[in-house]
Design an enzyme around this catalytic site. Structure first.
Site, short mmCIF file in Angstrom:
data_model
loop_
_atom_site.label_atom_id
_atom_site.label_comp_id
_atom_site.label_asym_id
_atom_site.label_seq_id
_atom_site.Cartn_x
_atom_site.Cartn_y
_atom_site.Cartn_z
N ARG A 105 0.43 14.85 12.92
CA ARG A 105 0.93 14.76 11.73
C ARG A 105 0.79 15.93 10.83
NH1 ARG A 105 -0.98 8.62 9.82
NH2 ARG A 105 1.20 8.66 9.18
N ARG A 136 -8.45 -0.12 5.08
CA ARG A 136 -7.75 0.76 4.44
C ARG A 136 -6.44 0.22 4.05
NH1 ARG A 136 -6.01 5.61 8.01
NH2 ARG A 136 -4.80 5.64 5.87
N LYS A 182 0.76 -1.14 0.06
CA LYS A 182 0.11 0.08 -0.02
C LYS A 182 0.83 1.28 -0.08
CE LYS A 182 -1.77 1.70 4.15
NZ LYS A 182 -1.34 3.01 4.14
N ASN A 183 1.75 1.45 0.88
CA ASN A 183 2.79 2.60 1.09
C ASN A 183 3.61 2.62 -0.05
OD1 ASN A 183 1.32 3.21 3.54
ND2 ASN A 183 3.05 2.78 5.01
N ASP A 208 4.80 0.99 11.93
CA ASP A 208 3.69 0.41 11.57
C ASP A 208 3.59 -1.18 12.06
OD1 ASP A 208 2.87 2.54 10.33
OD2 ASP A 208 3.25 2.01 8.55
N CYS A 253 -4.87 8.29 9.92
CA CYS A 253 -5.10 7.89 11.17
C CYS A 253 -4.75 9.02 12.30
CB CYS A 253 -3.92 6.80 11.66
SG CYS A 253 -4.05 5.25 10.57
C1 UD1 Z 1 4.50 7.16 6.48
C2 UD1 Z 1 3.72 5.93 6.39
C3 UD1 Z 1 2.87 5.45 7.69
C4 UD1 Z 1 4.26 5.22 8.49
C5 UD1 Z 1 5.08 6.48 8.63
C6 UD1 Z 1 6.36 6.19 9.38
C7 UD1 Z 1 2.75 6.05 3.92
C8 UD1 Z 1 1.49 6.32 3.13
N1 UD1 Z 1 2.67 6.06 5.42
O1 UD1 Z 1 3.73 8.20 6.89
O2 UD1 Z 1 2.38 3.98 7.55
O3 UD1 Z 1 3.73 4.92 9.98
O4 UD1 Z 1 5.46 6.66 7.18
O5 UD1 Z 1 7.22 5.14 8.88
O6 UD1 Z 1 3.63 5.84 3.46
N2 UD1 Z 1 6.03 15.12 10.36
C9 UD1 Z 1 6.12 16.32 10.59
N3 UD1 Z 1 6.10 17.13 9.52
C10 UD1 Z 1 5.88 16.86 8.45
C11 UD1 Z 1 6.01 15.30 8.07
C12 UD1 Z 1 5.99 14.41 9.12
O7 UD1 Z 1 6.44 16.97 11.77
O8 UD1 Z 1 5.63 17.66 7.26
C13 UD1 Z 1 6.35 14.15 11.45
C14 UD1 Z 1 5.16 13.19 11.78
O9 UD1 Z 1 4.20 13.78 12.42
C15 UD1 Z 1 5.72 11.93 12.39
C16 UD1 Z 1 7.18 11.81 11.61
O10 UD1 Z 1 7.45 13.09 11.13
O11 UD1 Z 1 5.96 12.15 13.79
C17 UD1 Z 1 7.35 10.66 10.59
O12 UD1 Z 1 6.20 10.98 9.60
P1 UD1 Z 1 6.42 10.67 8.26
O13 UD1 Z 1 7.63 9.77 7.96
O14 UD1 Z 1 6.30 11.49 7.30
O15 UD1 Z 1 5.24 9.67 7.99
P2 UD1 Z 1 4.09 9.52 6.84
O16 UD1 Z 1 4.70 9.90 5.47
O17 UD1 Z 1 2.93 10.24 6.85
#
Ligand code: UD1
Length: 417
Positions: free
Chosen positions: A121, A397, A22-23, A305, A116
């Site tokens: 986030r 999902r 999915k990711n 995850d 989620c």
């Molecule tokens: C992706 C995955 C999710 C997984 C996560 C971490 C997908 C669709 N989802 O989510 O399943 O749990 O990686 O491995 O691939 N953050 C900020 N600002 C930003 C972006 C992120 O503060 O602009 C923080 C987030 O709140 C979190 C951390 O950085 O605490 C990591 O988030 P991120 O790696 O961006 O996760 P996702 O891409 O949302």
């Protein structure tokens, strides 16, 4: 509202074929927006998040066709650059269309994401990095309104924090920017490597220049391709834990074991026997589960995850274990539900102290997010009697045919409509 009835406790035995990731599919689908040529994707999982992303693409003017096991995306007439709240609210990955739309049109309006309920986030890292490529943006009524008056222009960008989504958004955007972009402190999840492989096969020019840095030279022309998405490593990890927790014996196939070596190491340390084959793992669970201290971390660390799922296994360890959640600040929502089943887990900030030697009791439960939902199934599989899991739309999902796959190897799960 649909729910699952889980009748425990059976040992799982047999083979489970892992679906496409999915990711990895989500950013790859977003990246198709760059191209006006036909793109054929194989191994897309049939899960709600992918349906949502396809609906989002269609709302942007993409044509999507299904042929046997292939999904064909035709963006030759794609012409819209507005991603509505309705489509982005249920899935954080919706923000991934921002990079490609800006690269293609120099402007876009994309809703801030939902996803989620596991933390605030934000998308500040995505936006800050895009602004280094020449993007000006403002937030208005829940939307990012962005434009790049001179088009995207390559730059050197160091992410302040490792972010999977921000790395993906920037790789896609920079692939079509003018000149060269160097991204450092990148996330290096296997799904990002899959996205890079996909983009390079389409004709992009992306090279890893060190373990967390990428050099991207912008291109203007892409070609028609057919691409097969990698396996879902979180689904694989979930079923490995399902075998361990039920003291079962499962063959997990259609995978690349090397990609999940951290998970294999942890499960072995906890006592499971794992046989590694070419595209398959065989796991034999044991009654004697050891305790452990586990910290989640960006790849190649232990994935956040799989944190909820491994917690279920640690409840069965011979002593107390500790889990430290380092990625999301509010990812212990499964704890209250597991405790209702008899677990003894105490949270302190980002730490969970997990008492061992627990025999889960069946209960009526509430799923709170995607991975929390599946942890409840794992616990229910070991609890003698009937558990009911509500709000399983979270589960749908991200897990393809979960009850079918588990029932085939000995579980007794019924979907109630
Ligand atoms: C992706 C995955 C999710 C997984 C996560 C971490 C997908 C669709 N989802 O989510 O399943 O749990 O990686 O491995 O691939 N953050 C900020 N600002 C930003 C972006 C992120 O503060 O602009 C923080 C987030 O709140 C979190 C951390 O950085 O605490 C990591 O988030 P991120 O790696 O961006 O996760 P996702 O891409 O949302």
């Amino acid at each position: 509202m649909q729910k699952l009835e889980v009748f425990g406790a059976n040992k799982l035995k047999g083979q489970i074929k892992i679906s496409g990731s999915k990711n990895a599919s989500l950013p790859i689908l977003a990246a198709t927006l760059l191209s006006s040529k036909k793109i054929t994707l194989k191994n897309l999982p049939k899960v709600r998040d992918i349906e949502t992303m396809l609906t989002l693409l269609k709302s942007l003017g993409s044509k999507v066709k299904f042929e046997k096991k292939k999904t064909i995306i035709d963006n030759s007439k794609q012409n819209k650059k507005f991603a509505s709240y309705n489509l982005v609210k249920t899935m954080r990955a919706g923000i991934l269309v921002l990079g490609p739309l800006l690269a293609k049109y120099g402007s876009a309006k994309v809703s801030l994401p939902g996803g989620c309920a596991i933390g605030t986030r934000p998308v500040d890292i995505h936006l800050k990095a895009l602004s280094k490529l020449g993007v000006k943006y403002r937030i208005d009524q829940g939307y990012v309104i962005a434009n790049a008056p001179k088009g995207l222009i390559g730059n050197k960008i160091r992410f302040s924090k490792v972010s999977v989504g921000a790395t993906e958004n920037l790789i896609i955007a920079a692939s079509f920017a003018k000149g060269t972009t160097i991204l450092s402190n990148c996330a290096i999840e296997p799904e990002i490597k899959d996205l890079v492989n996909f983009l390079n096969e389409m004709g992009c020019n992306i090279k890893w220049i060190s373990s967390r840095a990428i050099k991207i030279i912008g291109v203007t022309e892409l070609k028609e391709i057919s691409y097969s998405i990698m396996f879902d490593r979180i689904e694989a990890g979930t079923y490995l834990i399902a075998a361990a927790v039920t003291e079962g014996n499962l063959k997990i196939s259609n995978i690349i074991p090397e990609i999940i070596k951290t998970e294999i190491k942890v499960l072995k340390k906890l006592g499971s026997k794992i046989i590694i084959r070419k595209n398959e793992l065989e796991i034999v669970g044991t009654k004697k589960i050891k305790s452990m201290k586990i910290k989640t971390a960006p790849y190649p660390g232990f994935p956040t995850d799989l944190q909820a799922q491994i917690m279920v296994l640690l409840c069965k360890a011979n002593k107390m274990s500790i889990i430290q959640e380092e990625i999301f600040e509010n990812r212990f929502m499964h704890v209250a539900e597991l405790n209702r089943m008899g677990a003894k887990i105490l949270t302190q900030g980002n730490k969970a102290i997990v008492e061992g030697n627990i025999n889960f009791a069946p209960a009526e439960l509430m799923a709170t997010d995607l991975r929390a939902s599946v942890s409840l199934i794992l616990a229910a599989l070991t609890a003698k009697g009937k558990s009911v899991i509500n709000r399983i739309y979270h589960l749908d999902r991200g897990y393809e045919n979960i009850e079918k796959k588990l029932n085939k190897v000995g579980a007794k799960i019924k979907r109630v409509y």
